[in-house]
Each structure stands twice: as structure tokens, then as C-alpha cells.
Design an enzyme around this catalytic site. Structure first.
Site, PDB file in Angstrom:
ATOM      1  N   LYS A  11      20.107   3.255   4.994  1.00  0.00           N
ATOM      2  CA  LYS A  11      20.523   2.293   3.963  1.00  0.00           C
ATOM      3  C   LYS A  11      21.695   2.826   3.117  1.00  0.00           C
ATOM      4  O   LYS A  11      21.998   4.034   3.141  1.00  0.00           O
ATOM      5  CB  LYS A  11      19.310   1.969   3.086  1.00  0.00           C
ATOM      6  CG  LYS A  11      18.179   1.215   3.804  1.00  0.00           C
ATOM      7  CD  LYS A  11      16.979   1.029   2.859  1.00  0.00           C
ATOM      8  CE  LYS A  11      15.918   0.113   3.404  1.00  0.00           C
ATOM      9  NZ  LYS A  11      14.799  -0.049   2.429  1.00  0.00           N
ATOM     10  N   ASN A 125      14.982   3.766  -0.868  1.00  0.00           N
ATOM     11  CA  ASN A 125      14.148   4.652  -0.048  1.00  0.00           C
ATOM     12  C   ASN A 125      14.787   5.036   1.288  1.00  0.00           C
ATOM     13  O   ASN A 125      14.113   5.298   2.267  1.00  0.00           O
ATOM     14  CB  ASN A 125      12.755   4.050   0.132  1.00  0.00           C
ATOM     15  CG  ASN A 125      12.808   2.650   0.706  1.00  0.00           C
ATOM     16  OD1 ASN A 125      13.857   2.203   1.163  1.00  0.00           O
ATOM     17  ND2 ASN A 125      11.684   1.958   0.693  1.00  0.00           N
ATOM     18  N   HIS A 128      15.142   2.031   6.586  1.00  0.00           N
ATOM     19  CA  HIS A 128      14.222   0.989   7.043  1.00  0.00           C
ATOM     20  C   HIS A 128      13.711   1.402   8.406  1.00  0.00           C
ATOM     21  O   HIS A 128      14.458   1.958   9.213  1.00  0.00           O
ATOM     22  CB  HIS A 128      14.943  -0.364   7.171  1.00  0.00           C
ATOM     23  CG  HIS A 128      14.143  -1.354   7.972  1.00  0.00           C
ATOM     24  ND1 HIS A 128      13.144  -2.124   7.409  1.00  0.00           N
ATOM     25  CD2 HIS A 128      14.139  -1.652   9.303  1.00  0.00           C
ATOM     26  CE1 HIS A 128      12.587  -2.869   8.366  1.00  0.00           C
ATOM     27  NE2 HIS A 128      13.167  -2.599   9.513  1.00  0.00           N
TER      28      HIS A 128
HETATM   29  O1  CDP Z   1      10.573  -0.805   4.099  1.00  0.00           O
HETATM   30  P1  CDP Z   1       9.076  -1.001   4.185  1.00  0.00           P
HETATM   31  O2  CDP Z   1       8.634  -1.742   5.432  1.00  0.00           O
HETATM   32  O3  CDP Z   1       8.320   0.294   4.004  1.00  0.00           O
HETATM   33  O4  CDP Z   1       8.648  -1.889   2.906  1.00  0.00           O
HETATM   34  P2  CDP Z   1       8.635  -3.464   2.684  1.00  0.00           P
HETATM   35  O5  CDP Z   1       7.355  -3.787   1.968  1.00  0.00           O
HETATM   36  O6  CDP Z   1       8.915  -4.196   3.965  1.00  0.00           O
HETATM   37  O7  CDP Z   1       9.835  -3.699   1.660  1.00  0.00           O
HETATM   38  C1  CDP Z   1      11.175  -3.748   2.083  1.00  0.00           C
HETATM   39  C2  CDP Z   1      12.020  -2.954   1.113  1.00  0.00           C
HETATM   40  O8  CDP Z   1      12.002  -3.584  -0.176  1.00  0.00           O
HETATM   41  C3  CDP Z   1      11.524  -1.531   0.825  1.00  0.00           C
HETATM   42  O9  CDP Z   1      11.893  -0.601   1.817  1.00  0.00           O
HETATM   43  C4  CDP Z   1      12.175  -1.240  -0.527  1.00  0.00           C
HETATM   44  O10 CDP Z   1      13.546  -0.875  -0.396  1.00  0.00           O
HETATM   45  C5  CDP Z   1      12.097  -2.621  -1.204  1.00  0.00           C
HETATM   46  N1  CDP Z   1      10.925  -2.732  -2.095  1.00  0.00           N
HETATM   47  C6  CDP Z   1      11.083  -2.530  -3.464  1.00  0.00           C
HETATM   48  O11 CDP Z   1      12.194  -2.225  -3.921  1.00  0.00           O
HETATM   49  N2  CDP Z   1       9.999  -2.652  -4.316  1.00  0.00           N
HETATM   50  C7  CDP Z   1       8.786  -2.963  -3.822  1.00  0.00           C
HETATM   51  N3  CDP Z   1       7.758  -3.071  -4.679  1.00  0.00           N
HETATM   52  C8  CDP Z   1       8.619  -3.153  -2.458  1.00  0.00           C
HETATM   53  C9  CDP Z   1       9.697  -3.028  -1.603  1.00  0.00           C
HETATM   54 MG    MG Z   2       8.909  -3.716   5.979  1.00  0.00          MG
END
Ligand code: CDP
Ligand code: MG
Length: 174
Positions: A11, A125, A128
Site C-alpha cells: 500500500k 497497515n 493487503h
Molecule cells: O486488510 P484486511 O483484510 O486485514 O482488513 P479489512 O477488514 O478487509 O479492511 C480493509 C482495510 O481497511 C484494512 O486493511 C485497513 O487498512 C482499513 N481498516 C481501517 O482503517 N479501520 C478498520 N477498523 C478496519 C479496516
Molecule cells: Mg479484507
């Protein structure tokens, strides 16, 4: 165990902080096979398609700004898109990535090492990674054309003529 593919995005926060190399090193340590790679800007349309499941969530608008590069700005407004293939690829890369929340991610994971939560509450983070085989297939088809993937992963029509510069030499020809 089964052969899987996973879409990985390095990212814009990682691009901004010169972390592409360290993240690629960690990914290579999995010994999975890299079968596609591209440095690209992310259009609002691609961002919306990629994160369609998160529409309406409190972090959605910030997430769109993050992945399209608006937060980090030029020349860091880009991502590295990768496809890895191998045994248990999805879980291997998710484990390497660590928890979505960088504060909860173990310190030996990529997100634990390099992620942060911004003062506005966004999880920056670093990468992805596809979460399920179904998600992986949907995402790989979204990010890559069949001829950009150096493996026969989904059945595609063979195109007619192959121009010389498009031909990938066999090992015996090198
Ligand atoms: O990336 P991952 O599948 O682990 O998490 P997701 O639940 O699919 O969320 C997508 C992205 O949204 C995350 O990788 C974070 O960058 C962002 N996010 C966030 O900023 N705050 C949250 N509470 C949840 C997700
Ligand atoms: Mg996800």
C-alpha cells in the site's frame, strides 16, 4: 493443503516509507511463487470495486483516500500489486501480514513491524492480502489481465500470434 493464489497489495504508506523492499523480502521468505507484479496508481473505480464489501463502514472514505494515494500524495500515490501462488498461499500470507489492526498485530508480522494507526484513526497497515480463495479469485481478476499472469491459473483463450518481445523464453533457451 492445496495450491492457492493470493492477491497482495503493497500500500502507499509502504511506498512512502521505503518499505517495498523489506515487504518483498518477507514475502519471498514464504517460498511461494510470484506469478504477477505491477506498480500502479489506483483509480477511484478500482478502489471501490476492490473494497466493495466495506461500503458504508466508518473507515470507508479514509480507506478510499488511502488506497488511491490521496493521503500520501505524489510520487507515493501508487501500490505494488502482486499475485503469489503455492501451498496454502492465502493463510501463509495472512499470517505473515498479521492482524488488520497494527496495534494488535504481533511484532514479528509485517503489520506489527511497520503498520501504524493515524491520528484520524485509519489503519495504515502496509499491505493487503486476500482473505479467502473466493476473494482471491475475484481480486486477481480485478487487478490483472490474464496475459499478465505467468501461470495457467484460470482458463483463458490463447491469442493468435505471439510477438517476439511478448514471448517468455524457456529455461533451455536462456
Ligand atoms: O486488510 P484486511 O483484510 O486485514 O482488513 P479489512 O477488514 O478487509 O479492511 C480493509 C482495510 O481497511 C484494512 O486493511 C485497513 O487498512 C482499513 N481498516 C481501517 O482503517 N479501520 C478498520 N477498523 C478496519 C479496516
Ligand atoms: Mg479484507
Amino acid at each position: 493443503m492445496s495450491i492457492q493464489r493470493s492477491l497482495v497489495l503493497i500500500k502507499p504508506d509502504a511506498v512512502r516509507r521505503s518499505l517495498m523492499g523489506p515487504v518483498l523480502t518477507k514475502l519471498e521468505e514464504t517460498k511461494l511463487t510470484l506469478i504477477a507484479a505491477r506498480l500502479t496508481r489506483v483509480s477511484p473505480q478500482l478502489a471501490a470495486d476492490h473494497y466493495a464489501q466495506h461500503v458504508g463502514k466508518p473507515f470507508y472514505n479514509q480507506l478510499m483516500e488511502y488506497i488511491t494515494g490521496k493521503i500520501h500524495g505524489a510520487p507515493y500515490d501508487k501500490v505494488v500489486a502482486l499475485v503469489y501462488e503455492g501451498d496454502d498461499a492465502i493463510q501463509k500470507i495472512r499470517s505473515l501480514a498479521g492482524d488488520t489492526n497494527p496495534e494488535k498485530a504481533q511484532p514479528n508480522t509485517v503489520r506489527g513491524m511497520f503498520g501504524r494507526i493515524t491520528t484520524a484513526g485509519l489503519f495504515e497497515n502496509v499491505l493487503h492480502a486476500s482473505a479467502t480463495p473466493l476473494e482471491a479469485e475475484r481480486e486477481i481478476k480485478l487487478w490483472f489481465q490474464p496475459d499478465e499472469i505467468l501461470a495457467d491459473i484460470y482458463p483463458t483463450k490463447k491469442s493468435g500470434t505471439t510477438r517476439a518481445w511478448e514471448r517468455i523464453p524457456a529455461v533451455s533457451e536462456l
